[in-house]
Design a protein around this motif. Structure first.
Motif, PDB file in Angstrom:
ATOM      1  N   SER A 134     -47.067 -31.681   0.132  1.00  0.00           N
ATOM      2  CA  SER A 134     -46.717 -30.276   0.256  1.00  0.00           C
ATOM      3  C   SER A 134     -45.466 -29.951  -0.563  1.00  0.00           C
ATOM      4  N   ALA A 135     -44.461 -30.796  -0.458  1.00  0.00           N
ATOM      5  CA  ALA A 135     -43.216 -30.567  -1.200  1.00  0.00           C
ATOM      6  C   ALA A 135     -43.446 -30.670  -2.703  1.00  0.00           C
ATOM      7  N   LEU A 136     -44.237 -31.644  -3.131  1.00  0.00           N
ATOM      8  CA  LEU A 136     -44.504 -31.812  -4.562  1.00  0.00           C
ATOM      9  C   LEU A 136     -45.443 -30.735  -5.089  1.00  0.00           C
ATOM     10  N   GLY A 137     -46.224 -30.142  -4.206  1.00  0.00           N
ATOM     11  CA  GLY A 137     -47.143 -29.075  -4.607  1.00  0.00           C
ATOM     12  C   GLY A 137     -46.425 -27.819  -5.067  1.00  0.00           C
ATOM     13  N   ALA A 138     -45.159 -27.684  -4.703  1.00  0.00           N
ATOM     14  CA  ALA A 138     -44.372 -26.524  -5.124  1.00  0.00           C
ATOM     15  C   ALA A 138     -44.009 -26.605  -6.601  1.00  0.00           C
ATOM     16  N   ARG A 139     -44.243 -27.772  -7.203  1.00  0.00           N
ATOM     17  CA  ARG A 139     -43.975 -27.982  -8.638  1.00  0.00           C
ATOM     18  C   ARG A 139     -42.556 -27.609  -9.034  1.00  0.00           C
ATOM     19  N   GLN A 140     -41.624 -28.118  -8.234  1.00  0.00           N
ATOM     20  CA  GLN A 140     -40.214 -27.974  -8.562  1.00  0.00           C
ATOM     21  C   GLN A 140     -39.523 -29.296  -8.288  1.00  0.00           C
ATOM     22  N   ASP A 141     -38.324 -29.453  -8.820  1.00  0.00           N
ATOM     23  CA  ASP A 141     -37.598 -30.687  -8.601  1.00  0.00           C
ATOM     24  C   ASP A 141     -37.387 -30.898  -7.104  1.00  0.00           C
ATOM     25  N   LEU A 142     -37.413 -32.162  -6.703  1.00  0.00           N
ATOM     26  CA  LEU A 142     -37.333 -32.498  -5.283  1.00  0.00           C
ATOM     27  C   LEU A 142     -36.310 -33.597  -5.068  1.00  0.00           C
ATOM     28  N   GLU A 143     -35.469 -33.413  -4.059  1.00  0.00           N
ATOM     29  CA  GLU A 143     -34.554 -34.452  -3.607  1.00  0.00           C
ATOM     30  C   GLU A 143     -35.009 -34.903  -2.232  1.00  0.00           C
ATOM     31  N   LEU A 144     -35.139 -36.205  -2.079  1.00  0.00           N
ATOM     32  CA  LEU A 144     -35.474 -36.766  -0.769  1.00  0.00           C
ATOM     33  C   LEU A 144     -34.203 -37.365  -0.177  1.00  0.00           C
ATOM     34  N   ASN A 145     -33.735 -36.764   0.905  1.00  0.00           N
ATOM     35  CA  ASN A 145     -32.561 -37.274   1.592  1.00  0.00           C
ATOM     36  C   ASN A 145     -33.030 -38.370   2.545  1.00  0.00           C
ATOM     37  N   LEU A 146     -32.559 -39.582   2.301  1.00  0.00           N
ATOM     38  CA  LEU A 146     -33.017 -40.740   3.070  1.00  0.00           C
ATOM     39  C   LEU A 146     -31.978 -41.229   4.077  1.00  0.00           C
ATOM     40  N   SER A 147     -30.970 -40.417   4.360  1.00  0.00           N
ATOM     41  CA  SER A 147     -29.886 -40.856   5.244  1.00  0.00           C
ATOM     42  C   SER A 147     -30.350 -41.132   6.665  1.00  0.00           C
ATOM     43  N   GLY A 148     -31.434 -40.508   7.096  1.00  0.00           N
ATOM     44  CA  GLY A 148     -31.913 -40.693   8.462  1.00  0.00           C
ATOM     45  C   GLY A 148     -33.018 -41.726   8.614  1.00  0.00           C
ATOM     46  N   VAL A 149     -33.349 -42.439   7.537  1.00  0.00           N
ATOM     47  CA  VAL A 149     -34.425 -43.436   7.605  1.00  0.00           C
ATOM     48  C   VAL A 149     -33.908 -44.672   8.334  1.00  0.00           C
TER      49      VAL A 149
END
Length: 98
Positions: free
Chosen positions: A25-40
């Motif tokens: 869904s996030a990649l479907g927006a076709r814009q740059d994406l940052e994945l915040n992994l601090s809560g993993v």
């Protein structure tokens, strides 16, 4: 414009389907994406595969995917598997308290 998506909890096979849908869904927006992994809190091979597939999908769409704020769990797995170069994002290792 860059979208930020925070992932938290387990990034494992038990949540792979759910996280895959979030990433699609996030990649479907076709814009740059940052994945915040601090809560993993946990990362297994299925989680690593999802991150790698997301990076590949973003590149195919000519978008950037950056991983940010890596949790200690993510840092440990990336170090064990030598994945830092694959993702190309700076890894900020927290200072050890004295």
């Amino acid at each position: 414009m860059t979208q930020t998506l925070a992932l938290d909890g387990e990034l494992t096979i038990y949540r792979a389907s759910e996280i895959c849908e979030l990433l699609k869904s996030a990649l479907g927006a076709r814009q740059d994406l940052e994945l915040n992994l601090s809560g993993v809190t946990e990362l297994d091979s299925a989680g690593v595969q999802l991150l790698m597939a997301a990076k590949k999908s973003a590149a195919a769409s000519q978008c950037a995917l950056r991983l940010i704020d890596h949790s200690p769990t993510v840092l440990e797995v990336f170090e064990i598997l030598n994945l830092a170069a694959h993702f190309g994002d700076p890894l900020l290792v927290p200072a050890v308290p004295q």
